[in-house]
Design a protein around this motif. Sequence first.
Motif, PDB file in Angstrom:
ATOM      1  N   GLY A 233       0.745  -1.250   0.000  1.00 13.89           N
ATOM      2  CA  GLY A 233       0.000   0.000   0.000  1.00 13.89           C
ATOM      3  C   GLY A 233       0.775   1.300   0.000  1.00 13.89           C
ATOM      4  N   ASP A 234       2.059   1.290   0.341  1.00 15.06           N
ATOM      5  CA  ASP A 234       2.792   2.553   0.461  1.00 15.06           C
ATOM      6  C   ASP A 234       3.411   3.028  -0.853  1.00 15.06           C
ATOM      7  OD1 ASP A 234       2.253   2.820   3.147  1.00 15.06           O
ATOM      8  OD2 ASP A 234       4.065   1.757   3.786  1.00 15.06           O
ATOM      9  N   LEU A 235       3.720   2.099  -1.747  1.00 18.82           N
ATOM     10  CA  LEU A 235       4.352   2.460  -3.015  1.00 18.82           C
ATOM     11  C   LEU A 235       3.293   3.003  -3.967  1.00 18.82           C
ATOM     12  CD1 LEU A 235       7.265   2.287  -4.144  1.00 18.82           C
ATOM     13  CD2 LEU A 235       6.582   0.179  -5.305  1.00 18.82           C
ATOM     14  N   GLU A 236       3.606   4.130  -4.622  1.00 16.87           N
ATOM     15  CA  GLU A 236       2.630   4.790  -5.475  1.00 16.87           C
ATOM     16  C   GLU A 236       3.255   5.175  -6.809  1.00 16.87           C
ATOM     17  OE1 GLU A 236      -0.081   7.397  -2.538  1.00 16.87           O
ATOM     18  OE2 GLU A 236       2.054   7.895  -2.460  1.00 16.87           O
ATOM     19  N   ALA A 237       2.392   5.324  -7.817  1.00 12.25           N
ATOM     20  CA  ALA A 237       2.855   5.815  -9.104  1.00 12.25           C
ATOM     21  C   ALA A 237       3.472   7.197  -8.919  1.00 12.25           C
ATOM     22  CB  ALA A 237       1.698   5.879 -10.092  1.00 12.25           C
ATOM     23  N   GLY A 238       4.632   7.410  -9.540  1.00  9.72           N
ATOM     24  CA  GLY A 238       5.335   8.678  -9.406  1.00  9.72           C
ATOM     25  C   GLY A 238       6.463   8.644  -8.396  1.00  9.72           C
TER      26      GLY A 238
ATOM     27  N   LYS B 264      17.152   4.048  -3.358  1.00  6.32           N
ATOM     28  CA  LYS B 264      18.018   2.966  -2.892  1.00  6.32           C
ATOM     29  C   LYS B 264      17.231   1.662  -2.808  1.00  6.32           C
ATOM     30  CE  LYS B 264      20.845   6.055  -0.006  1.00  6.32           C
ATOM     31  NZ  LYS B 264      21.326   6.337   1.383  1.00  6.32           N
ATOM     32  N   VAL B 265      17.961   0.560  -2.960  1.00  4.69           N
ATOM     33  CA  VAL B 265      17.379  -0.769  -2.827  1.00  4.69           C
ATOM     34  C   VAL B 265      18.247  -1.574  -1.873  1.00  4.69           C
ATOM     35  CG1 VAL B 265      16.736  -2.899  -4.013  1.00  4.69           C
ATOM     36  CG2 VAL B 265      16.452  -0.693  -5.173  1.00  4.69           C
ATOM     37  N   ALA B 266      17.622  -2.184  -0.885  1.00  5.73           N
ATOM     38  CA  ALA B 266      18.369  -2.990   0.085  1.00  5.73           C
ATOM     39  C   ALA B 266      17.731  -4.362   0.222  1.00  5.73           C
ATOM     40  CB  ALA B 266      18.422  -2.301   1.444  1.00  5.73           C
ATOM     41  N   GLN B 267      18.579  -5.390   0.228  1.00  2.00           N
ATOM     42  CA  GLN B 267      18.107  -6.729   0.559  1.00  2.00           C
ATOM     43  C   GLN B 267      18.115  -6.841   2.081  1.00  2.00           C
ATOM     44  OE1 GLN B 267      17.115  -8.002  -2.243  1.00  2.00           O
ATOM     45  NE2 GLN B 267      18.263  -6.442  -3.383  1.00  2.00           N
ATOM     46  N   LYS B 268      17.253  -7.664   2.624  1.00  3.96           N
ATOM     47  CA  LYS B 268      17.111  -7.753   4.079  1.00  3.96           C
ATOM     48  C   LYS B 268      18.455  -8.076   4.737  1.00  3.96           C
ATOM     49  CE  LYS B 268      14.207  -9.857   7.649  1.00  3.96           C
ATOM     50  NZ  LYS B 268      13.112 -10.809   7.938  1.00  3.96           N
ATOM     51  N   GLY B 269      18.844  -7.217   5.679  1.00  2.00           N
ATOM     52  CA  GLY B 269      20.076  -7.442   6.421  1.00  2.00           C
ATOM     53  C   GLY B 269      21.324  -6.950   5.721  1.00  2.00           C
ATOM     54  N   LYS B 270      21.181  -6.295   4.564  1.00  2.00           N
ATOM     55  CA  LYS B 270      22.346  -5.812   3.816  1.00  2.00           C
ATOM     56  C   LYS B 270      22.261  -4.302   3.610  1.00  2.00           C
ATOM     57  CE  LYS B 270      23.276 -10.139   1.382  1.00  2.00           C
ATOM     58  NZ  LYS B 270      23.527 -10.786   0.065  1.00  2.00           N
ATOM     59  N   GLU B 271      23.417  -3.706   3.273  1.00  5.99           N
ATOM     60  CA  GLU B 271      23.474  -2.278   3.058  1.00  5.99           C
ATOM     61  C   GLU B 271      22.709  -1.898   1.794  1.00  5.99           C
ATOM     62  OE1 GLU B 271      24.913   0.299   4.862  1.00  5.99           O
ATOM     63  OE2 GLU B 271      24.938  -1.272   6.398  1.00  5.99           O
ATOM     64  N   PRO B 272      22.030  -0.757   1.809  1.00  2.00           N
ATOM     65  CA  PRO B 272      21.299  -0.315   0.614  1.00  2.00           C
ATOM     66  C   PRO B 272      22.243   0.076  -0.518  1.00  2.00           C
ATOM     67  CG  PRO B 272      21.236   1.384   2.308  1.00  2.00           C
ATOM     68  CD  PRO B 272      21.858   0.176   2.945  1.00  2.00           C
ATOM     69  N   VAL B 273      21.757  -0.101  -1.743  1.00  4.53           N
ATOM     70  CA  VAL B 273      22.525   0.246  -2.937  1.00  4.53           C
ATOM     71  C   VAL B 273      21.804   1.372  -3.659  1.00  4.53           C
ATOM     72  CG1 VAL B 273      23.367  -0.584  -5.173  1.00  4.53           C
ATOM     73  CG2 VAL B 273      23.374  -2.119  -3.184  1.00  4.53           C
ATOM     74  N   SER B 274      22.535   2.450  -3.965  1.00  3.00           N
ATOM     75  CA  SER B 274      21.928   3.557  -4.699  1.00  3.00           C
ATOM     76  C   SER B 274      21.645   3.119  -6.134  1.00  3.00           C
ATOM     77  CB  SER B 274      22.858   4.769  -4.714  1.00  3.00           C
ATOM     78  OG  SER B 274      22.339   5.777  -5.573  1.00  3.00           O
TER      79      SER B 274
ATOM     80  N   LYS C  48       8.959  10.640  -2.478  1.00  3.44           N
ATOM     81  CA  LYS C  48       7.566  10.871  -2.842  1.00  3.44           C
ATOM     82  C   LYS C  48       7.447  12.145  -3.687  1.00  3.44           C
ATOM     83  CE  LYS C  48       5.488   7.421  -0.757  1.00  3.44           C
ATOM     84  NZ  LYS C  48       4.636   6.468  -1.475  1.00  3.44           N
ATOM     85  N   GLU C  49       6.301  12.303  -4.326  1.00  2.94           N
ATOM     86  CA  GLU C  49       6.111  13.463  -5.195  1.00  2.94           C
ATOM     87  C   GLU C  49       6.121  14.777  -4.423  1.00  2.94           C
ATOM     88  OE1 GLU C  49       2.583  12.169  -7.541  1.00  2.94           O
ATOM     89  OE2 GLU C  49       3.982  12.249  -9.241  1.00  2.94           O
ATOM     90  N   ASP C  50       5.879  14.714  -3.086  1.00  2.33           N
ATOM     91  CA  ASP C  50       5.940  15.938  -2.279  1.00  2.33           C
ATOM     92  C   ASP C  50       7.358  16.247  -1.809  1.00  2.33           C
ATOM     93  OD1 ASP C  50       6.423  14.053  -0.335  1.00  2.33           O
ATOM     94  OD2 ASP C  50       4.609  14.452   0.833  1.00  2.33           O
ATOM     95  N   GLY C  51       8.333  15.396  -2.239  1.00  2.00           N
ATOM     96  CA  GLY C  51       9.729  15.631  -1.891  1.00  2.00           C
ATOM     97  C   GLY C  51      10.213  14.875  -0.670  1.00  2.00           C
ATOM     98  N   SER C  52       9.309  14.279   0.093  1.00  2.00           N
ATOM     99  CA  SER C  52       9.704  13.529   1.288  1.00  2.00           C
ATOM    100  C   SER C  52      10.233  12.143   0.910  1.00  2.00           C
ATOM    101  CB  SER C  52       8.506  13.379   2.231  1.00  2.00           C
ATOM    102  OG  SER C  52       7.484  12.607   1.616  1.00  2.00           O
ATOM    103  N   ASN C  53      11.093  11.596   1.765  1.00  2.00           N
ATOM    104  CA  ASN C  53      11.642  10.259   1.561  1.00  2.00           C
ATOM    105  C   ASN C  53      10.962   9.255   2.487  1.00  2.00           C
ATOM    106  OD1 ASN C  53      13.354  11.451  -0.217  1.00  2.00           O
ATOM    107  ND2 ASN C  53      15.240  10.994   0.879  1.00  2.00           N
ATOM    108  N   LYS C  54      10.844   8.025   2.000  1.00  6.27           N
ATOM    109  CA  LYS C  54      10.201   6.992   2.807  1.00  6.27           C
ATOM    110  C   LYS C  54      10.821   5.643   2.503  1.00  6.27           C
ATOM    111  CE  LYS C  54       5.638   5.326   4.213  1.00  6.27           C
ATOM    112  NZ  LYS C  54       4.182   5.563   4.120  1.00  6.27           N
ATOM    113  N   GLU C  55      11.031   4.834   3.547  1.00  7.44           N
ATOM    114  CA  GLU C  55      11.503   3.461   3.370  1.00  7.44           C
ATOM    115  C   GLU C  55      10.291   2.526   3.348  1.00  7.44           C
ATOM    116  OE1 GLU C  55      14.357   2.490   6.348  1.00  7.44           O
ATOM    117  OE2 GLU C  55      15.980   3.554   5.336  1.00  7.44           O
ATOM    118  N   ILE C  56      10.238   1.688   2.321  1.00  3.49           N
ATOM    119  CA  ILE C  56       9.077   0.812   2.136  1.00  3.49           C
ATOM    120  C   ILE C  56       9.536  -0.640   2.022  1.00  3.49           C
ATOM    121  CG2 ILE C  56       7.089   0.287   0.666  1.00  3.49           C
ATOM    122  CD1 ILE C  56       7.159   3.170  -0.312  1.00  3.49           C
ATOM    123  N   PRO C  57       9.223  -1.478   3.017  1.00  2.00           N
ATOM    124  CA  PRO C  57       9.554  -2.905   2.922  1.00  2.00           C
ATOM    125  C   PRO C  57       8.446  -3.658   2.181  1.00  2.00           C
ATOM    126  CG  PRO C  57       8.671  -2.425   5.093  1.00  2.00           C
ATOM    127  CD  PRO C  57       8.643  -1.129   4.331  1.00  2.00           C
TER     128      PRO C  57
END
Length: 702
Positions: free
Chosen positions: A292-297, A302-312, A339-348
């Motif tokens: 539910g948190d991921l939206e068009a736009g 970054k992408v991170a696998q569980k337990g690993k450092e995120p990759v830009s 997000k489109e409003d400029g805020s950042n969010k981590e989504i698992p």
Amino acid sequence: MSFKKISFAFIGVIVASLLVFSFCKPHNNGEGDIDKNQKAILKNIRRILSLRHFQPKEFNDQYSEKVFDNYLERIDPYKRYLTQSDYDQMIKNRTKMDDDIENLNTTFYNASIDTLQTRIKYIQDHFSSLLDTPFDFNKQDHFILDEEQYSYPKNTQELLAKWKEILKYSTLGEISSIMEEQEKKKEKNDSTYTQKSFTEIEKEAREKVKEDYQDFFRRFLQRDKKDWFSSYVNSYTELFDPHTTYFSPKSKEDFDFGISGKLEGIGAMIQDVKGYPTIKEIVIGSPSWKQGDLEAGDKILKVAQKGKEPVSVVGMKLDDAIRLIRGKKGTTVLLTVEKEDGSNKEIPIVRDIIEYDASYAKSAIIVDDHNTKYGLINLPEFYFNPNDPSDRNAATDFEKELLALKSENIKGIIIDLRNNGGGSLATVVDIVGMFIEKGPVVQVKTQAGNERVLRDVDSSIDWDGPVVVLVNEFSASASEILAAALQDYDRAVIIGSKQTFGKGTVQSFYPVNVFGNTDDLGAIKLTIQKFYRINGGSTQLEGVSSDIVLPNKFLYTDVGERDYDNALGFDKIDPARYEKWDQKIKMKKIKEKSAERIKESPNFKLLDDNAKWFDELKDRKSISLNFEEYQKSKKEQEAKAEHFDSIFKNYKNGLEIESPDYEKVLVKNDSVLAEKRKVWHENIVQDIQLEEAVHVLQDLNE
């Protein structure tokens, strides 16, 4: 001919300069491992082609010349990047392509890509200055569409002139779009509407074109030699036939998803927007949709696998970013998004199996004006899971739909194979067996000339009533086998295009490391057999001719296997022994009644006129770059297109459409499925060809 489409987005120009690039020597960027794999791929591809292709070719100078021409066509199809001097250097290798694959020599390949990338970088560095001053749209210039008139620029000065023309065309299109948007705002009394002069609009258009091409060149130059190598290898393979193709490991993974309709991931469509992997659409019912948190736009940072450092992933090739996001069912991926409003969010998101159910068989009940029921089964492809034979496939799903329809006392079946490009041969044999007693379905011939008959060995019949098969020019391969078998048995009436696509060859995948390499080198889809109708004829080139021809968009346009330069030829073999269906179709009467309906139908007349207009459009040689002439021509085309669109927008065939009983229960508890079926049913009632299919079933029941 090759099925190329004019693309005016892939263009740009440069400031006047007399600088000439020579054919570049290959750069050594520590690509030893890549080069090692390239040599292994060439070695094994050559062996596989020579030993296992249905119709092997001799690797000689004549073949080499065709490979060279094919390769240049692939890397610079419209002669917009390389100059004549580049070509003059490259052509020295024209008779050596056979030697290169024999000797595992990648010098020419590496040098050619270095030259291409140097040219593109040069264009990237200079094109924007050509957009700094206004274009003159009062001149009687034309943009050339006829590829026969394309030639390499003699020098960089001519190269700049070619790109300036392309940029002018792109700007003209953008001006037209801005004006249209302005007009819409004015008509709606939009508060954001402001009157703009042509000068202001032209400047805005140039800025937009500049922005678009900056992004295009960025993405173009992300492709490295490893990415281009598939094009190089396929310059060799497709000279054997159009369907013999090398797949890199990544492209093979994508192919498997396409043929099975299944993929492990998060269920989001992602596109590259100025270097950011950006969510275009969330697949309904997918893990992303459920979370539910991921939206068009949303821009993925970054992408991170569980337990690993995120990759830009900002600036990363989209293909590589997507593969970081995909993963095994049950595993978690953590996305950092803007997000489109400029805020950042981590989504698992917990990955799952994504089913692309648009590929799967589906059915509907059609009720005519006499309250008679008919069944429709739409089969987009003959799917199967190449990695799991026990998984669902086209035949098992088709039978489920067929039996469900049969239980509701239908009086005939329509099998819709339009745009079905083929798939599993085994599923075709199973499906044909549902309509006949046991017997031959298709014949195949190997490289050695050995012939084999594939049979339905089950004497049971799922449906013994009337059958109509809907086809078009893009019904290919396995679709043609099914249509041909039912036609040869006199088991169905085939209606649709004059003929189907005309692909009568069978392919199989071979891993390129089949000879012992340990690395994953990808796979080759290799033509190993030709298939033949049970009457001995081939569908190769000729396709399956419809019993009843219906007007459609491509009625007067050549489309199909016969338009490929390297297609295998047509031939015949002896017919198999089979008995035709004992309930003989009165084909002459069926054809006469259908012909009369088509003749009297104003909508089919419009479809015929549309096909003629479409045929005229594809033969255009140029487009005016004079603003007044361009706008006049565009408005005329839009008016004509709108006229023909009314066929589909306003037409209703009067049929009542509903889901089979088993699906009605599912729809009540599944809003996603309900919406998908609603859209499909709305399309059915606007389908004039389907209406004629129902009329044919009515005639068959008389």
